[in-house]
Design a protein around this motif. Structure first.
Motif, PDB file in Angstrom:
ATOM      1  N   SER A   1       0.826  -1.201   0.000  1.00 13.78           N
ATOM      2  CA  SER A   1       0.000   0.000   0.000  1.00 13.78           C
ATOM      3  C   SER A   1       0.863   1.254   0.000  1.00 13.78           C
ATOM      4  N   VAL A   2       2.007   1.170  -0.670  1.00 11.29           N
ATOM      5  CA  VAL A   2       2.898   2.319  -0.729  1.00 11.29           C
ATOM      6  C   VAL A   2       2.272   3.426  -1.561  1.00 11.29           C
ATOM      7  N   THR A   3       1.569   3.043  -2.639  1.00  6.73           N
ATOM      8  CA  THR A   3       0.921   4.026  -3.501  1.00  6.73           C
ATOM      9  C   THR A   3      -0.527   3.636  -3.719  1.00  6.73           C
ATOM     10  N   ASP A   4      -1.309   4.584  -4.218  1.00  2.00           N
ATOM     11  CA  ASP A   4      -2.704   4.329  -4.538  1.00  2.00           C
ATOM     12  C   ASP A   4      -2.812   3.259  -5.620  1.00  2.00           C
ATOM     13  N   ASN A   5      -1.834   3.213  -6.516  1.00  2.00           N
ATOM     14  CA  ASN A   5      -1.843   2.229  -7.591  1.00  2.00           C
ATOM     15  C   ASN A   5      -1.769   0.813  -7.049  1.00  2.00           C
ATOM     16  N   ALA A   6      -1.041   0.615  -5.943  1.00  2.00           N
ATOM     17  CA  ALA A   6      -0.946  -0.711  -5.336  1.00  2.00           C
ATOM     18  C   ALA A   6      -2.313  -1.180  -4.847  1.00  2.00           C
ATOM     19  N   ASP A   7      -3.112  -0.263  -4.304  1.00  2.00           N
ATOM     20  CA  ASP A   7      -4.459  -0.613  -3.867  1.00  2.00           C
ATOM     21  C   ASP A   7      -5.314  -1.052  -5.053  1.00  2.00           C
ATOM     22  N   LYS A   8      -5.204  -0.331  -6.151  1.00  2.00           N
ATOM     23  CA  LYS A   8      -5.975  -0.668  -7.351  1.00  2.00           C
ATOM     24  C   LYS A   8      -5.576  -2.030  -7.894  1.00  2.00           C
ATOM     25  N   LYS A   9      -4.285  -2.326  -7.822  1.00  2.00           N
ATOM     26  CA  LYS A   9      -3.817  -3.625  -8.294  1.00  2.00           C
ATOM     27  C   LYS A   9      -4.438  -4.759  -7.483  1.00  2.00           C
ATOM     28  N   CYS A  10      -4.581  -4.551  -6.171  1.00  2.00           N
ATOM     29  CA  CYS A  10      -5.198  -5.570  -5.321  1.00  2.00           C
ATOM     30  C   CYS A  10      -6.610  -5.889  -5.812  1.00  2.00           C
ATOM     31  N   ARG A  11      -7.386  -4.862  -6.078  1.00  2.73           N
ATOM     32  CA  ARG A  11      -8.751  -5.063  -6.554  1.00  2.73           C
ATOM     33  C   ARG A  11      -8.775  -5.829  -7.880  1.00  2.73           C
ATOM     34  N   LYS A  12      -7.847  -5.495  -8.744  1.00  3.75           N
ATOM     35  CA  LYS A  12      -7.781  -6.170 -10.039  1.00  3.75           C
ATOM     36  C   LYS A  12      -7.455  -7.646  -9.884  1.00  3.75           C
TER      37      LYS A  12
ATOM     38  N   GLY B   1      -1.040  -8.570   4.172  1.00  2.00           N
ATOM     39  CA  GLY B   1      -0.075  -7.550   3.796  1.00  2.00           C
ATOM     40  C   GLY B   1      -0.445  -6.157   4.262  1.00  2.00           C
ATOM     41  N   CYS B   2       0.293  -5.167   3.745  1.00  2.00           N
ATOM     42  CA  CYS B   2       0.181  -3.793   4.257  1.00  2.00           C
ATOM     43  C   CYS B   2      -1.201  -3.190   4.026  1.00  2.00           C
ATOM     44  N   TYR B   3      -1.757  -3.373   2.854  1.00  2.00           N
ATOM     45  CA  TYR B   3      -3.091  -2.853   2.563  1.00  2.00           C
ATOM     46  C   TYR B   3      -4.113  -3.464   3.516  1.00  2.00           C
TER      47      TYR B   3
ATOM     48  N   PHE C   1       9.799   7.385  -7.969  1.00  2.00           N
ATOM     49  CA  PHE C   1       8.445   7.191  -7.465  1.00  2.00           C
ATOM     50  C   PHE C   1       7.695   8.518  -7.543  1.00  2.00           C
ATOM     51  N   THR C   2       6.488   8.483  -8.067  1.00  2.00           N
ATOM     52  CA  THR C   2       5.640   9.669  -8.083  1.00  2.00           C
ATOM     53  C   THR C   2       4.866   9.732  -6.778  1.00  2.00           C
ATOM     54  N   TYR C   3       4.953  10.870  -6.095  1.00  2.00           N
ATOM     55  CA  TYR C   3       4.262  11.011  -4.810  1.00  2.00           C
ATOM     56  C   TYR C   3       2.781  10.693  -4.955  1.00  2.00           C
ATOM     57  N   SER C   4       2.267   9.944  -3.981  1.00  2.00           N
ATOM     58  CA  SER C   4       0.856   9.566  -3.946  1.00  2.00           C
ATOM     59  C   SER C   4       0.314   9.852  -2.559  1.00  2.00           C
ATOM     60  N   GLU C   5      -0.791  10.557  -2.493  1.00  2.00           N
ATOM     61  CA  GLU C   5      -1.395  10.878  -1.201  1.00  2.00           C
ATOM     62  C   GLU C   5      -1.837   9.607  -0.488  1.00  2.00           C
ATOM     63  N   ARG C   6      -1.417   9.471   0.767  1.00  2.00           N
ATOM     64  CA  ARG C   6      -1.808   8.315   1.563  1.00  2.00           C
ATOM     65  C   ARG C   6      -2.480   8.810   2.836  1.00  2.00           C
ATOM     66  N   PRO C   7      -3.572   8.195   3.232  1.00  2.00           N
ATOM     67  CA  PRO C   7      -4.290   8.627   4.437  1.00  2.00           C
ATOM     68  C   PRO C   7      -3.409   8.569   5.684  1.00  2.00           C
ATOM     69  N   ASN C   8      -3.676   9.469   6.605  1.00  2.00           N
ATOM     70  CA  ASN C   8      -3.019   9.480   7.923  1.00  2.00           C
ATOM     71  C   ASN C   8      -1.524   9.757   7.862  1.00  2.00           C
TER      72      ASN C   8
ATOM     73  N   GLU D   1     -12.325  -1.735   4.184  1.00  2.00           N
ATOM     74  CA  GLU D   1     -12.420  -1.400   2.760  1.00  2.00           C
ATOM     75  C   GLU D   1     -12.189  -2.642   1.909  1.00  2.00           C
ATOM     76  N   ILE D   2     -11.189  -3.442   2.275  1.00  2.00           N
ATOM     77  CA  ILE D   2     -10.916  -4.668   1.526  1.00  2.00           C
ATOM     78  C   ILE D   2     -12.047  -5.672   1.706  1.00  2.00           C
ATOM     79  N   ALA D   3     -12.564  -5.777   2.921  1.00  2.00           N
ATOM     80  CA  ALA D   3     -13.644  -6.737   3.194  1.00  2.00           C
ATOM     81  C   ALA D   3     -14.878  -6.455   2.356  1.00  2.00           C
ATOM     82  N   SER D   4     -15.033  -5.206   1.926  1.00  2.00           N
ATOM     83  CA  SER D   4     -16.198  -4.844   1.119  1.00  2.00           C
ATOM     84  C   SER D   4     -16.016  -5.151  -0.365  1.00  2.00           C
ATOM     85  N   ILE D   5     -14.809  -5.556  -0.776  1.00  2.00           N
ATOM     86  CA  ILE D   5     -14.571  -5.882  -2.185  1.00  2.00           C
ATOM     87  C   ILE D   5     -15.278  -7.195  -2.516  1.00  2.00           C
TER      88      ILE D   5
END
Length: 453
Positions: free
Chosen positions: A48-59, A77-79, A336-343, A86-90
């Motif tokens: 979950s380093v970047t928002d793209n990693a989260d999207k990959k999980c869903r895919k 894992g980290c996500y 690495f392109t900066y990606s906004e991460r919560p908290n 959020e993951i449980a709702s996928i």
């Protein structure tokens, strides 16, 4: 016998942990298969380093459902630690396990039976509970192994969620790491890559119920590993510049087995941006580290992590980074392109760099990286080196890496796979890979660094 498949997103540390989880479940009678072989169980190890990693999980979850609609899908894992609900709702996810629970996979999930309610089960405790250390190493190919020596991080960098996802810094013992290295050597592996979240911080462990105390050091670890017979190469995956001491550099320069390749995160060449990032050094220290490496090992390979578009990075600050990197004798960049991460603290910093400007800066540094890499390769032409050949074969060609991380290409020869051979580096091919000629007919062990550099 239920069939189980794994998919790993993210870093080398994740790969080492996935491999260990796989061996644990195979010992319990599960059969590991490839992801596309209609497994009964899918385990997805997330980043979950970047928002793209989260999207990959869903895919990957969608792909698992496509392969086997009745398959059991568990996310670790980290996500999974950061956003369990959020993951449980996928759709299609059956279980989510956090940092403290992932190595209890079989115990917590039993026979991997879907809930009659159709809802995903969540095992996720506060990250403060992640205090145990779980030793891990990968065995995905017989040439190279990723050996985890440390986990977690105590550095509150402004952009990073890893301390929230993995907890405080903690380590294995030197004795246990050496034992695992010997086990790996017994399997015929020639190269070990030491990995962790912040490996230079090695040696922190709980003591008598107190907070983690330093009991050993990274220098002591590599000194002990240098004596492990059977492993021809040790490679340090990444180490913070403020933890890369003169003593560590000097030891690698004279080592029997540690290779002249360093990956040292920079993140920015602007001291102002480094302060925004809450990094623990200034660019002057970084330059000193690079100078010291090149002084003792002129042909050493030095890789650099850089983040573009962090809040507060003005045009002037970005140009500082470009000029700083252009002048440094480094070998390649990981951009690495900066990606906004919560908290994360970075969300409070202004001004925010717009996405199009982030992409433009990333493209510029990728171009610089390619120029750096090509120049570094050209400097190696006409030198002798030792190559460890790998099993990946494409169009009748095989590849391998020199000690100092130059990728070479050669005509396929099955006798060379997982062997080290002394070669002459002759020039770059159109794809930018190094071509070679044979120096000696017999496979040669690595020679002492100081005789080469």
């Amino acid at each position: 016998m239920k069939k189980i498949a794994f998919y790993t997103l993210g870093c080398k540390l994740n790969f080492s942990e996935t491999s260990t989880l796989s061996r644990m479940l195979e010992q319990k009678g599960y059969e590991r298969v490839e992801f596309n072989q209609k497994p009964d169980i899918f385990i997805i190890n997330t980043c979950s380093v970047t928002d793209n990693a989260d999207k990959k999980c869903r895919k990957i979850v969608r792909e698992a459902q496509h392969i086997n609609p009745d398959g059991y899908v568990a996310i670790v894992g980290c996500y999974a630690q950061l956003k369990p609900e959020e993951i449980a709702s996928i759709p299609g996810v059956d279980a989510v396990l956090g940092a403290s629970e992932k190595f209890r996979l079989a115990e917590l999930l039993g026979g991997f039976v879907k809930e009659t309610s159709g809802k995903a089960v969540v095992y996720n405790s506060p990250i403060e509970n992640a205090i145990d250390y779980h030793a891990s190493y990968s065995l995905n190919d017989r040439t190279r192994t990723f050996l985890k020596v440390q986990d977690g991080c105590d550095y509150p960098c402004s952009y990073c969620t890893i301390p929230l996802a993995r907890g405080n810094s903690r380590s294995d013992t030197i004795d246990n790491v050496v034992r695992m290295a010997r086990d790996i050597a017994a399997r015929g592996v020639k190269e070990i890559v030491l990995t962790g979240v912040n490996i230079g911080d090695f040696g922190l462990r709980p003591q008598s119920g107190q907070t983690n105390q330093r009991q050993e050091t990274f220098l002591q670890l590599i000194q002990a590993l240098d004596e492990v017979d059977g492993i021809e190469r040790f490679r340090i995956s990444s180490i913070e510049p403020n933890l890369l001491t003169d003593e560590i550099i000097a030891f690698v320069a004279g080592s029997k087995r540690f290779v002249p390749h360093f990956h040292v995160p920079l993140q920015s060449g602007s001291n102002a941006v480094l302060a925004f990032m809450r990094r623990r050094y200034k660019r002057e220290l970084y330059a000193e580290r690079v100078t010291k490496i090149k002084e003792l090992m002129p042909h050493a390979c030095i890789g650099v992590d850089v983040i573009v578009g962090h809040p507060g990075e003005t045009d002037e600050a970005f140009l500082e980074t470009c000029h700083f990197l252009n002048e440094l004798p480094v070998s390649y960049l990981h951009v690495f392109t900066y990606s906004e991460r919560p908290n994360t603290h970075a969300l409070t910093i202004k001004p925010v760099v717009n996405p199009s400007k982030r992409a433009e800066r990333s493209k510029m540094l990728h171009s610089l990286s390619e120029k750096k890499r090509r120049y570094f390769y050209e400097q190696q032409v006409s030198r002798e080196a030792t190559v460890l050949f790998e099993e990946d074969i494409e169009n009748g060609q095989m590849q391998g890496f020199t000690e100092n991380y130059v990728r070479v290409t050669a005509q396929y020869d099955p006798l060379l796979i997982n062997e080290t051979k002394r070669v002459l580096l002759t020039g770059l091919n159109p794809a930018g890979l190094m071509e070679i000629t044979e120096c000696e007919l017999e496979v040669q062990p690595l020679v002492h660094h100081s005789s080469r550099f």
